[in-house]
Write a protein that holds these residues in place. Structure first.
Motif, PDB file in Angstrom:
ATOM      1  N   CYS A  26     121.372   8.437 -85.892  1.00  0.00           N
ATOM      2  CA  CYS A  26     120.385   9.519 -85.962  1.00  0.00           C
ATOM      3  C   CYS A  26     120.821  10.516 -87.026  1.00  0.00           C
ATOM      4  N   CYS A  50     117.329  12.727 -79.125  1.00  0.00           N
ATOM      5  CA  CYS A  50     116.597  13.910 -79.588  1.00  0.00           C
ATOM      6  C   CYS A  50     115.129  13.632 -79.889  1.00  0.00           C
ATOM      7  N   CYS A  54     115.201   8.097 -81.974  1.00  0.00           N
ATOM      8  CA  CYS A  54     116.479   8.404 -81.330  1.00  0.00           C
ATOM      9  C   CYS A  54     116.234   8.718 -79.859  1.00  0.00           C
ATOM     10  N   CYS A  81     122.101  16.594 -83.294  1.00  0.00           N
ATOM     11  CA  CYS A  81     121.984  15.589 -82.231  1.00  0.00           C
ATOM     12  C   CYS A  81     123.314  14.903 -82.024  1.00  0.00           C
TER      13      CYS A  81
END
Ligand SMILES: [Zn+2]
Lengths: 140, 396
Positions: free
Chosen positions: A35, A23, A20, A40
């Motif tokens: 994600c 994050c 991702c 996040c």
């Protein structure tokens, strides 16, 4: 069967995951839709090769033939294989895989370094299905 | 803390390999629970079935399947699937209906006719199903995971295969006293050590078998129980049904990798411990209040894991607790007085209900030769595939 899970040959063989961009979470098997970190806001998921080497988190073996959908020839005697759960330090993830043929639980300890290598899951006249295997480092 | 529901009745079909259909086992258990409660089936306002996925199509609609077999009488119906946690989630569904005032009396039923040997995923090619993938790509059966946990305990905490064998010795001794158990024979450590290795370091007698069986409960509101003449019934005070917290850093069935801890720091407690904590918080009790516990001993080593997750001891101290006899009958906190899955085997949708049947009999003082004296508070704990976890707290 499992497209996009690994790439390359020989020393260049690597597991593929996704990361991702927001994050930094890494996903294996790859997560391509969103994600999964609940904290996040959700970033783009980019394909990344995972570390080649890691340390044994734990291990076991399979002394009895697993049922379908595992593919084995019931005509042949069952050859147990070891399974190793490997901790990859930079990804902070544990990935399970079969050990290379010939490596048994007697050859393994928790914390030992292993590396990922290509292996053959199954083959017929037309196709060879590749998979990943874990092999203790320093073993040919 | 939420309100309580009463356990009016508990019933089982004995476990074994009977070669008959799951409906028969479920109906037998349901009739036993209704008789125990002194409730007529026609007065039951709702039925909740714990699903089996191995009993053919009717298994997916267990609530209605059992209702039809008992005789349609117009009750509200629900069916619940949560793998090994199905039974506890069925209990939770019944409890929620009672507390919401949707039904006064609810029948909960779980039963299964399990296949021989390893559990396997449902049929068909399903590469987007993690349960299918772990078998297809790795041949990773359930005992694979139990073996990984056991070996990890040996490496991190110094547990030994002899410690694991003692769990079986303890549970088999209790199962020998339980008329509903499938295995009713004491087992020695030598017999465990002489059994074949299934998934190193675990042997055949370290791992629970698959079984047929059924279990049922009649639950009601406290007000109905009083009207019904049950002034002080066993009460369910909490049902935990929590999911893990991201990142889940312990390899769990059926996944082939953990979550990565790069994007978020792991919570201080692992998933299994969070299952127990949620139940304790809801019940307003702690591990020091327990008289007994029924936990999923899918493997001997996994029972030790639960000691720590339930807070019976600190991390890494489970084998010591076992060796000191704390979890045996006569100890401070006996674990699996029913004989556990070691003595019953797995009949997936029934087993979490069977745990509550056992604690009900223990809390009533009706457990016969395996009775834990003066039992007042009990917890059950289990974990199902795909992030299902459940624990039940019952009191008298
Ligand atoms: Zn993210």
């Amino acid at each position: 069967m499992v497209t996009g899970w690994f790439v390359g040959d020989g020393d260049d063989f690597r597991l593929l995951g996704t990361r991702c961009s927001a994050c930094g979470s890494v996903f294996f098997p790859r997560e391509d839709t969103h994600c999964r970190n609940p904290g996040c806001r959700g970033g783009d998921l980019e394909e990344v090769p995972l570390s080649r080497r890691g340390r044994v988190w734990s291990y076991t073996d399979s002394r009895y033939r697993p049922p379908s959908p595992y593919v084995t020839d019931p005509e042949l005697p069952w050859e147990p294989y070891a399974l190793i759960a490997v901790e990859l330090e930079s990804e902070r993830i544990v990935v399970l895989g079969q050990a290379v043929p010939g490596v048994t639980v007697a050859d393994l300890t928790v914390g030992m370094e292993v590396e990922v290598v290509p292996g053959v899951l199954d083959e017929d006249a037309e196709t060879t299905w590749t998979t990943w295997r874990w092999r203790p480092t320093g073993v040919a | 803390m939420t309100a309580e529901v009463a356990v009016l009745g508990a019933g089982m079909h004995p476990w074994g390999k009977w070669g008959r259909g799951f409906v028969e086992y479920g109906v037998k258990a349901a009739r036993a629970a209704l008789a125990d409660a002194g409730v007529d089936w026609r007065d039951v306002g709702s039925i909740v079935g714990a699903d089996t996925v191995r009993g053919g199509y009717p298994g997916y609609v267990a609530g209605a399947t059992f209702a039809k077999a008992l005789g349609w009488q117009g009750a509200r119906v629900a069916s619940v699937y949560a793998a090994c946690a199905s039974g506890a989630q069925a209990i939770n569904t019944a409890r929620a209906q009672i507390l919401a005032g949707l039904a006064d009396v609810v029948l909960v039923v779980g039963a299964d006719a399990a296949p021989k040997g390893f559990f396997r995923p449902a049929g068909g090619d399903r590469p987007d199903d993690p349960d299918w993938l772990r078998f297809r790509v790795l041949g990773a059966t359930n005992p694979t995971y139990f073996g990984l946990y056991a070996r990890r305990r040996m490496a991190v905490h110094g547990d030994t295969p002899e410690d694991f064998a003692q769990v079986k010795v303890k549970n088999a001794a209790m199962g020998a006293l339980n008329p509903n158990a499938r295995y009713r024979k004491r087992v020695t450590a030598e017999e465990v050590a002489a059994s074949a290795v299934v998934a190193d370091p675990l042997r055949l007698l370290d791992i629970c078998a698959t079984s047929d069986g059924g279990a049922a409960l009649v639950l009601s509101s406290m007000e109905f129980a009083r009207r019904h003449g049950a002034a002080e019934p066993v009460r369910i005070r909490a049902v935990s049904t929590v999911t893990p917290r991201y990142p889940n850093t312990v390899l769990d069935l059926p996944d082939i990798a953990t979550d990565s801890a790069v994007g978020a720091e792991p919570a201080g407690e692992p998933f299994r411990a969070s299952i127990a904590r949620a139940a304790y918080e809801e019940a307003g009790i702690g591990p020091e209040d327990l008289s007994l516990a029924e936990v999923y001993d899918l493997s001997t080593a996994l029972e030790l894991e639960w000691y720590e997750d339930l807070g019976l001891c600190g991390e890494g101290e489970a084998a010591k607790l076992l060796r000191e006899g704390v979890t045996a009958p006569g100890g401070r906190i006996p674990v699996n007085p029913s004989g556990g899955l070691a003595s019953f085997g797995e009949a997936v949708p029934a087993q979490a209900i069977a745990q509550v049947c056992e604690v009900t009999w223990q809390l009533r003082g009706q457990a016969g030769d395996r009775q834990i004296p003066d039992a007042r508070v009990a917890v059950t704990a289990n974990q199902g595939l795909f992030g299902h976890g459940s624990a039940v707290v019952a009191v008298r």
